[in-house]
Motif scaffolding. Structure first.
Motif, short mmCIF file in Angstrom:
data_model
loop_
_atom_site.label_atom_id
_atom_site.label_comp_id
_atom_site.label_asym_id
_atom_site.label_seq_id
_atom_site.Cartn_x
_atom_site.Cartn_y
_atom_site.Cartn_z
N SER A 304 0.83 -1.20 0.00
CA SER A 304 0.00 0.00 0.00
C SER A 304 0.87 1.25 0.00
O SER A 304 0.56 2.24 -0.67
N PHE A 305 1.97 1.20 0.76
CA PHE A 305 2.86 2.37 0.79
C PHE A 305 3.58 2.54 -0.54
O PHE A 305 3.77 3.68 -1.00
N THR A 306 3.98 1.42 -1.19
CA THR A 306 4.62 1.60 -2.50
C THR A 306 3.61 2.16 -3.50
O THR A 306 3.98 2.93 -4.38
N LEU A 307 2.34 1.80 -3.31
CA LEU A 307 1.30 2.35 -4.17
C LEU A 307 1.26 3.87 -4.07
O LEU A 307 1.31 4.58 -5.07
N VAL A 308 1.25 4.37 -2.82
CA VAL A 308 1.25 5.82 -2.62
C VAL A 308 2.49 6.42 -3.27
O VAL A 308 2.42 7.41 -4.01
N SER A 309 3.63 5.77 -3.02
CA SER A 309 4.89 6.31 -3.51
C SER A 309 4.90 6.44 -5.03
O SER A 309 5.35 7.44 -5.58
N HIS A 310 4.37 5.41 -5.71
CA HIS A 310 4.48 5.42 -7.16
C HIS A 310 3.45 6.32 -7.83
O HIS A 310 3.58 6.64 -9.01
N ILE A 311 2.42 6.75 -7.05
CA ILE A 311 1.53 7.77 -7.58
C ILE A 311 2.36 9.03 -7.88
O ILE A 311 2.08 9.78 -8.82
#
Lengths: 539, 187
Positions: A304-311
C-alpha cells in the motif's frame, strides 16, 4: 454507425450484469458465469473502442440526444480507451481470482454472494469516470465506484474491516463534498459543466477565480489519488480488505483519481500555474511513501505504501506538461495498474500458502512453492524498475522527460525518482529475502500453516491462473512497449493540444484556445526518440 | 430579484457546524457532520443557479430571463440521493461498530501503532554477527547470548537492551521492563 457510439455500453453492460447477478443471488454458479461473461464482453467492446481510436480520432456520444453543452456527453479518446482496456482486463482477472477463491473456500452463501453485483457496479463506476465528458457525471461516476467500494471494503463486517471502513468512508465523502463544492463554484462562474465547454470558458475567468477552482479540484482529486499530504487514509484502510478487493482497489481506484488529475491539468487548466507545487508534491509523495514502505513488516501494508509512492511518478509526469512527460505518465499508469494488482493478488496467494502476510512469520516459500516465488519475483522487480521490465521503461521515459525539461526542480525530481526506485527495490528485496529465501525455521514467529506444509496443499488453479495471466500481461506491457509508448505519446499530444477533444464534443467550428508557446516547441522529435529507446530496450 | 441572504447565512452555519462535527472522534457526530456538509453543499449549488425565478415550464408569454435555472436543481437531486445512500451505509457501519466493540469512537489502527513502536534496531538485519576467530570452529560454538552481554541498541532518543529490542519485534507482545518506542507507548 461509428463504433464509438457503443461506448455507453461499457457502463451499461456491467450495471445490467449487476442487476442480473443480484437476481441470481441464490444460484451462485449461474451468478459467476453471468458476471465473468458480461465482464469479458465489456472487455472485448473496450478493445474494439481502443482499436477504433488507435490512430487518433476522438469521438463523442451525446447521451439521450441532448446536444452539448446541455446534455451529458461521453468522450472516447486514446487515453480514456487505453485506461478502459487496462482496467477491465485487470478487473476481469481479479473477478476470476475472487470466484476461484470463493469456490475453493465453499463460502457460497450470503454475504459473499453480494460480491458479484457490487463488483460489477464498481467496474461500471470506473468505466463511467473514464468515459465521461461532463464534470458532474464524473462526480456521479466517482460516487458509483466509491459506494461499491464501501461495501467491498467492509465485506463480512469483521472488526478490523469496519474500523478501516470508517476511515475510508469519511475521507472519501469529504473529498466528494470538496469536488461537489468545486462543481458548484465552476457552474456559478461559467454556467456550464461540460468539460469541453469549460476548457474554453474557464480561460476567460480572472486568474484569482481560476486559481481557486483549480486548487479545489486538485485537492479533491488528490485525496482520491492519494497524493502525499492527502494519502494518509490509504495504507490505513486498504490492507484489511479481502485480497482480491485490495488488489482491485490498488489497481483502479487511485488511478481514477490520477485520470481526473490528468484531465484537470490538461483540459480544464492547461497553464503552467500550479506545475511547481505539483512537482514538489510529487517528490514528497515518492519519498515519503517509500520510506513508509520500508518500515512495514506486513506485505499488504508495504505494498500500500509503495502504491502511494508510485503515484508520485505519475504526478511528476503530469506536472512537466510536456508531451514526453505526459506520455510517459500515461504509460506508467497502465503499467502500474497491472503490476500493483498482480502483486496484491500474489500476496493473497502467499497468505494462503504461508498462513500469514507478515514477513516475520514467513520463510522458505521459494522452496515450498517455486511457482509462487516466480509470480512474486517478476512483478516485484517490475515495480522496482529493473531493466528490461515496463517499470524501467516508464521510469526511463519520465527521467528523460525530466532531464529534457532541465529546470533545477525537475532534476531534483529525477534524482528523487531514482532514489525512490532503489528504495522500492530495497523494500521488495526485504520481502523476497525473508518470505522466500530464508529457511522456514529462521522466521521469527513461523506461522503454523507454514510448518504444516500449507493448509490447502496446492494452490487452486482458478486463483493461480488469473494471477499468472496478469503477470504475463505485465510482461506483455514490456514486450509491446514500442506501440504502447507510441499511443501514449499520441494521446499526450492530443491532450495537450486539446483541439481534438473540444472539437469532438462541440463540433468542428468550436473555437480552440491557443496553447502556450513552449509547449508547441516541445512537440517535435521527442516522441520518436522516446519510441526508439523503448523499442531498443524491449528487444 | 435579489440574492437570498438567508440561504447564504444558513449555508455558512451548516458548513461551520459540519466541519466542527467531523473533527470529533465520535462516529455519530462525524456522521451528523457529513450530513450537514452535504446539505450545505446542496444550498451552495442552489445559490450557484443564480436568482430565483419562475418554474422552468415553457410558456410563450414568459421572457427567457424570468425562468429559474433547472440544471442546479437536477444536480441537487442527484447529490441528495447519493448522500442519502452514504448516510444509510454510515449508519450501518456505526451500528456494526457498536455491536462489535461497544463504542462509538474511531479506533486506532493497531498495526500502525505497532510499527510506530518498533525500534530502529532489527534483530535479523542489524544484530552484530559473532566473529569467528578460530580457523577450526568448535562444533558447539556457544551462540552469543544477548541477555548476558548487556549490549544496548539505540531506540529513538533512548537506549534499550538488545534482547528487549528483539523481543519487541514480537507482534502484540512486550518484553517486561522495555522502554517505550520513539513515539511513546500509547495503546
Amino acid at each position: 454507425m461509428n463504433i464509438a457510439s457503443l461506448a455507453p455500453l461499457a457502463v451499461v453492460l456491467p450495471i445490467f450484469g449487476s442487476a442480473l447477478t443480484f437476481l441470481l443471488i441464490r444460484h451462485s454458479r449461474t451468478q459467476r458465469a453471468v458476471s465473468v461473461g458480461l465482464l469479458s464482453l465489456t472487455l472485448l467492446l473496450e478493445c474494439w473502442l481502443l482499436a477504433s481510436v488507435w490512430e487518433g480520432g476522438t469521438a463523442a456520444v451525446n447521451i439521450g440526444g441532448w446536444l452539448p453543452p446541455w446534455g451529458i456527453v461521453m468522450v472516447v479518446d486514446q487515453f480514456s480507451s487505453l485506461m478502459l482496456v487496462v482496467s477491465s482486463a485487470v478487473s476481469l482477472a481479479v473477478l476470476i481470482y475472487a470466484t476461484g477463491q470463493g469456490m475453493t473456500d465453499g463460502d457460497e452463501d450470503a454475504p459473499v454472494s453480494i460480491f458479484h453485483p457490487t463488483y460489477l457496479i464498481l467496474v461500471a463506476g470506473v468505466s463511467n469516470a473514464f468515459l465521461t465528458g461532463d464534470l458532474f457525471n464524473l462526480y456521479v461516476g466517482f460516487e458509483i465506484l466509491l459506494t461499491a467500494s464501501y461495501v467491498l471494503m467492509t465485506l463480512g463486517g469483521t472488526g478490523p474491516r469496519i474500523r478501516a471502513g470508517v476511515t475510508y468512508v469519511v475521507v472519501s465523502v469529504v473529498s466528494s463534498v470538496l469536488f461537489l463544492i468545486a462543481i458548484a463554484m465552476i457552474y456559478a462562474s461559467t454556467g456550464t459543466i461540460t468539460m469541453a465547454d469549460l476548457a474554453i470558458k474557464l480561460a476567460e475567468l480572472d486568474p484569482g477565480t481560476q486559481a481557486l477552482l483549480h486548487v479545489l479540484l486538485l485537492v479533491a482529486f488528490g485525496i482520491k489519488a492519494a497524493v502525499f499530504p492527502l494519502s494518509f487514509w490509504l495504507p490505513d484502510s486498504y490492507p484489511t480488505a479481502p485480497a482480491p478487493v485490495t488488489a482491485v482497489f490498488a489497481g483502479l481506484l487511485t488511478k481514477v483519481g490520477v485520470y481526473a488529475l490528468v484531465r484537470t491539468e490538461t483540459l480544464l487548466f492547461p497553464g503552467d500555474s500550479l506545475n511547481t507545487p505539483l512537482m514538489v508534491v510529487a517528490l514528497l509523495t515518492m519519498v515519503v511513501g517509500i520510506l513508509g514502505a520500508i518500515a512495514q513488516s506486513d506485505i499488504k501494508r508495504l505494498l500500500s505504501f509503495t502504491l502511494v509512492s508510485h503515484i508520485g511518478y505519475m504526478v511528476f509526469g503530469l506536472a512537466m506538461s510536456s508531451v514526453a512527460g505526459l506520455g510517459a505518465a500515461v504509460y506508467y499508469v497502465a503499467h502500474h495498474i497491472t503490476i500493483q494488482t498482480s502483486l496484491f493478488l500474489v500476496t493473497g496467494l502467499i497468505e494462503r500458502r504461508g498462513g500469514s502476510s507478515s514477513i516475520d512469520r514467513l520463510g522458505g516459500l521459494a522452496r515450498l512453492s517455486p511457482l509462487l516465488a516466480l509470480l512474486f519475483f517478476v512483478p516485484a522487480m517490475n515495480l522496482a524498475g529493473i531493466p528490461p521490465f515496463s517499470g524501467f521503461l516508464g521510469k526511463l521515459g519520465l527521467m528523460q522527460a525530466g532531464l529534457q525539461l532541465g529546470t533545477p526542480l525537475a532534476v531534483v525530481l529525477v534524482v528523487g525518482g531514482v532514489v525512490t526506485s532503489l528504495l522500492t527495490l530495497l523494500a521488495v528485496a526485504r520481502v523476497w529475502n525473508r518470505a522466500f529465501w530464508r529457511k522456514p525455521e529462521d522466521a521469527e514467529y513461523p506461522d503454523p500453516v507454514l510448518q504444516s506444509g500449507g493448509k490447502t496443499g496446492v494452490l487452486p488453479a482458478t486463483m493461480v491462473g488469473p494471477t499468472a495471466g496478469l503477470v504475463a500481461f505485465g510482461v506483455a506491457l514490456t514486450v509491446f512497449a514500442g506501440p504502447l509508448f507510441h499511443v501514449a505519446d499520441q494521446s499526450a499530444t492530443d491532450m495537450l493540444g486539446r483541439s481534438s477533444y473540444i472539437q469532438a464534443v462541440l463540433g468542428e467550428n468550436a473555437p480552440v484556445p491557443g496553447t502556450t508557446a513552449h509547449r508547441e516547441s516541445a512537440l517535435p522529435s521527442e516522441p520518436e526518440q522516446l519510441d526508439t529507446t523503448a523499442q531498443a530496450v524491449a528487444k | 430579484m435579489s440574492i437570498n441572504l438567508t440561504l447564504l447565512i444558513v449555508m455558512g452555519v451548516l458548513y461551520a457546524c459540519g466541519i466542527y462535527l467531523i473533527l470529533e472522534r465520535s462516529l455519530t457526530r462525524v456522521l451528523l457532520g457529513l450530513m450537514l456538509l452535504a446539505n450545505a453543499t446542496n444550498i451552495l449549488i442552489l445559490a450557484a443557479g443564480g436568482y430565483a425565478g419562475l418554474a422552468p415550464l415553457f410558456n410563450k408569454a414568459t421572457d427567457s430571463h424570468e425562468y429559474n435555472d433547472p440544471l442546479p436543481q437536477a444536480l441537487i437531486l442527484t447529490s441528495i440521493v447519493i448522500s442519502f445512500a452514504v448516510t444509510a451505509f454510515m449508519l450501518g457501519i456505526i451500528y456494526r461498530t457498536w455491536s462489535l466493540a461497544r463504542q462509538d469512537d474511531i479506533q486506532d489502527d493497531v498495526e500502525d501503532r505497532r510499527v510506530a513502536r518498533t525500534p530502529s534496531f532489527d534483530a535479523e538485519d542489524d544484530a552484530a554477527v559473532p566473529v569467528e576467530t578460530s580457523e577450526f570452529p568448535l562444533p558447539h560454538a556457544e551462540p552469543a547470548a544477548p541477555d548476558d552481554t548487556g549490549a544496548t541498541v539505540p531506540a529513538g532518543a533512548t537506549h534499550m537492551p538488545a534482547a528487549a529490542a528483539a523481543a519487541e519485534e514480537k507482534p502484540g507482545r512486550r518484553a517486561p521492563g522495555t522502554t517505550a518506542g520513539p513515539t511513546g507507548g500509547e495503546e
